[in-house]
Design a protein around this motif. Sequence first.
Motif, short mmCIF file in Angstrom:
data_model
loop_
_atom_site.label_atom_id
_atom_site.label_comp_id
_atom_site.label_asym_id
_atom_site.label_seq_id
_atom_site.Cartn_x
_atom_site.Cartn_y
_atom_site.Cartn_z
N VAL A 61 0.82 -1.22 0.00
CA VAL A 61 0.00 0.00 0.00
C VAL A 61 0.85 1.27 0.00
O VAL A 61 0.55 2.24 -0.70
CB VAL A 61 -0.96 0.00 1.21
CG1 VAL A 61 -1.66 1.35 1.34
CG2 VAL A 61 -1.99 -1.10 1.06
N ARG A 62 1.94 1.25 0.74
CA ARG A 62 2.77 2.46 0.84
C ARG A 62 3.38 2.88 -0.49
O ARG A 62 3.79 4.02 -0.68
CB ARG A 62 3.88 2.26 1.87
CG ARG A 62 4.90 1.21 1.48
CD ARG A 62 6.01 1.07 2.50
NE ARG A 62 7.00 0.06 2.12
CZ ARG A 62 7.99 0.28 1.28
NH1 ARG A 62 8.16 1.48 0.73
NH2 ARG A 62 8.85 -0.68 0.97
N LEU A 63 3.45 1.93 -1.46
CA LEU A 63 4.04 2.24 -2.76
C LEU A 63 3.03 2.88 -3.72
O LEU A 63 3.43 3.46 -4.73
CB LEU A 63 4.59 0.97 -3.41
CG LEU A 63 5.72 0.25 -2.68
CD1 LEU A 63 6.10 -1.03 -3.43
CD2 LEU A 63 6.93 1.16 -2.53
N VAL A 64 1.76 2.77 -3.43
CA VAL A 64 0.73 3.23 -4.37
C VAL A 64 0.88 4.71 -4.73
O VAL A 64 0.88 5.07 -5.92
CB VAL A 64 -0.69 2.93 -3.85
CG1 VAL A 64 -1.73 3.51 -4.79
CG2 VAL A 64 -0.88 1.42 -3.71
N PRO A 65 1.03 5.63 -3.76
CA PRO A 65 1.15 7.05 -4.14
C PRO A 65 2.33 7.34 -5.06
O PRO A 65 2.26 8.23 -5.92
CB PRO A 65 1.30 7.76 -2.79
CG PRO A 65 0.67 6.84 -1.80
CD PRO A 65 0.99 5.47 -2.30
N SER A 66 3.42 6.57 -4.93
CA SER A 66 4.62 6.86 -5.71
C SER A 66 4.48 6.47 -7.18
O SER A 66 5.30 6.88 -8.01
CB SER A 66 5.83 6.15 -5.10
OG SER A 66 5.67 4.74 -5.14
N ILE A 67 3.47 5.70 -7.52
CA ILE A 67 3.29 5.28 -8.91
C ILE A 67 2.42 6.26 -9.69
O ILE A 67 2.40 6.25 -10.93
CB ILE A 67 2.69 3.85 -8.95
CG1 ILE A 67 3.17 3.08 -10.19
CG2 ILE A 67 1.18 3.88 -8.89
CD1 ILE A 67 2.83 1.60 -10.16
N ILE A 68 1.74 7.13 -8.98
CA ILE A 68 0.83 8.10 -9.61
C ILE A 68 1.64 9.20 -10.29
O ILE A 68 2.57 9.76 -9.71
CB ILE A 68 -0.12 8.70 -8.56
CG1 ILE A 68 -1.02 7.62 -7.98
CG2 ILE A 68 -0.96 9.82 -9.16
CD1 ILE A 68 -1.84 8.06 -6.78
#
Length: 213
Positions: A61-68
């Motif tokens: 989950v913590r990686l999701v914002p970084s892919i946007i």
Amino acid sequence: MPVLSRGRHRNPKRGACFMELASYLAGERWSDHPACTHPLLAALARLVNDNTSDESRAKLVRLVPSIIGLASDDLRVDARIALRCATTALPVAAAERQLALAVSVLAAEEMLARLDGAPSGRFSEESRRAMAEVPQAAEQARHFSRAARITEKGFRRYAAPNAVQLAVVGIVQACIPDPDALLRKLLEDTITDCATLIRGPQPTPTTPAPIHA
């Protein structure tokens, strides 16, 4: 907030895969193929999400914002994703997958060299290390690759997605203690690669010097 789980979901109440959660956070229409992320990077994220155990998936989950916001038409991005995937999986994959992964390393390096206007045969240090782990497959791959010159269109449509698929399957089926951790690291490292290519190197934060009276 939707909970990460395998596969596609009709709406947030039924859960979310990695990319559906990204579409939700980006304010896009609910989708596992949002416009905010490079298609091949999104494909890797979906594969990692679906092949990670239920116990470990929450750590993604913590990686999701970084892919946007990591969207680009630059073929270098596809090549870097394919290279990162192939070099990560090659040293741990079963013998029957090593040749295909080694060919993927060579194809990605060749494409990057071509796009950069560099001489054919240029090799990154990560590729050297990965190929050195499997010398027999590496030699076979070199003989095979001499007879094939892939087009840019063919690389984007077939070679790069195939490298991503092969890598994830190779890691999942590898005889290693924690494939979930390696899948998560692969996704994290690939996101970093893409961010560097698309946004440029990020400045290192500096600590202000103390002010003396």
